[in-house]
Design a protein around this motif. Sequence first.
Motif, mmCIF file in Angstrom:
data_model
loop_
_atom_site.group_PDB
_atom_site.id
_atom_site.type_symbol
_atom_site.label_atom_id
_atom_site.label_comp_id
_atom_site.label_asym_id
_atom_site.label_seq_id
_atom_site.Cartn_x
_atom_site.Cartn_y
_atom_site.Cartn_z
ATOM 1 N N UNK A 185 21.041 14.550 -40.164
ATOM 2 C CA UNK A 185 22.260 14.993 -39.493
ATOM 3 C C UNK A 185 21.957 15.238 -38.023
ATOM 4 N N UNK A 186 22.808 14.722 -37.176
ATOM 5 C CA UNK A 186 22.722 14.959 -35.743
ATOM 6 C C UNK A 186 24.138 15.180 -35.252
ATOM 7 N N UNK A 187 24.438 16.401 -34.867
ATOM 8 C CA UNK A 187 25.803 16.728 -34.460
ATOM 9 C C UNK A 187 26.744 16.628 -35.643
ATOM 10 N N UNK A 188 27.784 15.806 -35.505
ATOM 11 C CA UNK A 188 28.771 15.630 -36.572
ATOM 12 C C UNK A 188 28.445 14.450 -37.480
ATOM 13 N N UNK A 189 27.354 13.753 -37.215
ATOM 14 C CA UNK A 189 27.050 12.509 -37.915
ATOM 15 C C UNK A 189 25.939 12.722 -38.946
ATOM 16 N N UNK A 190 26.170 12.210 -40.163
ATOM 17 C CA UNK A 190 25.138 12.212 -41.204
ATOM 18 C C UNK A 190 24.795 10.766 -41.525
ATOM 19 N N UNK A 191 23.518 10.425 -41.377
ATOM 20 C CA UNK A 191 23.031 9.085 -41.657
ATOM 21 C C UNK A 191 22.098 9.184 -42.851
ATOM 22 N N UNK A 192 22.301 8.329 -43.835
ATOM 23 C CA UNK A 192 21.414 8.274 -44.991
ATOM 24 C C UNK A 192 20.491 7.077 -44.788
ATOM 25 N N UNK A 193 19.161 7.323 -44.846
ATOM 26 C CA UNK A 193 18.198 6.255 -44.623
ATOM 27 C C UNK A 193 17.299 6.114 -45.838
ATOM 28 N N UNK A 217 14.106 5.596 -48.013
ATOM 29 C CA UNK A 217 12.714 5.987 -47.794
ATOM 30 C C UNK A 217 11.769 4.810 -47.965
ATOM 31 N N UNK A 218 12.247 3.717 -48.516
ATOM 32 C CA UNK A 218 11.395 2.554 -48.756
ATOM 33 C C UNK A 218 11.667 1.426 -47.759
ATOM 34 N N UNK A 219 12.866 0.860 -47.804
ATOM 35 C CA UNK A 219 13.171 -0.292 -46.942
ATOM 36 C C UNK A 219 13.766 0.105 -45.594
ATOM 37 N N UNK A 220 14.040 1.402 -45.384
ATOM 38 C CA UNK A 220 14.567 1.965 -44.139
ATOM 39 C C UNK A 220 15.983 1.500 -43.805
ATOM 40 N N UNK A 221 16.730 1.003 -44.801
ATOM 41 C CA UNK A 221 18.129 0.672 -44.587
ATOM 42 C C UNK A 221 18.925 1.944 -44.349
ATOM 43 N N UNK A 222 20.071 1.835 -43.686
ATOM 44 C CA UNK A 222 20.885 3.004 -43.394
ATOM 45 C C UNK A 222 22.275 2.860 -43.994
ATOM 46 N N UNK A 223 22.880 3.998 -44.332
ATOM 47 C CA UNK A 223 24.229 4.052 -44.875
ATOM 48 C C UNK A 223 25.009 5.071 -44.073
ATOM 49 N N UNK A 224 26.187 4.688 -43.607
ATOM 50 C CA UNK A 224 27.074 5.582 -42.864
ATOM 51 C C UNK A 224 28.432 5.582 -43.533
ATOM 52 N N UNK A 225 29.056 6.723 -43.561
ATOM 53 C CA UNK A 225 30.456 6.763 -43.972
ATOM 54 C C UNK A 225 31.299 6.310 -42.785
ATOM 55 N N UNK A 226 32.500 5.850 -43.051
ATOM 56 C CA UNK A 226 33.363 5.308 -41.997
ATOM 57 C C UNK A 226 33.587 6.324 -40.872
#
Length: 89
Positions: free
Chosen positions: A20-28, A30-39
């Motif tokens: 979490x940074x500010x209002x944004x939550x990024x899911x990353x 732990x293996x392939x380092x892909x990221x998921x963001x909500x709209x």
Amino acid sequence: MSQDAEMTCPQCQSPMSARTLGDVTVHQCTSCEGVFLERADLGNLIEAENDWHRDSGPKTMPLPRITADMTVPPPSRPVTRAYIESLFT
């Protein structure tokens, strides 16, 4: 989406960690380092990135006159090229 729910990566099925940074939550992943963001988080990231670039223009200040009582300034923060880089440092 619930913040307490454990997410798994759709690519490799590994657990994802939340950042979490500010209002944004990024899911990353732990293996392939892909990221998921909500709209909504993607929209907040775009706004924050635009704000960062608007406010990061050159700031020219006059050079101070050197005097004997001057002290060394504190070290500056590391320079980033974009707001989103701060999520992954």
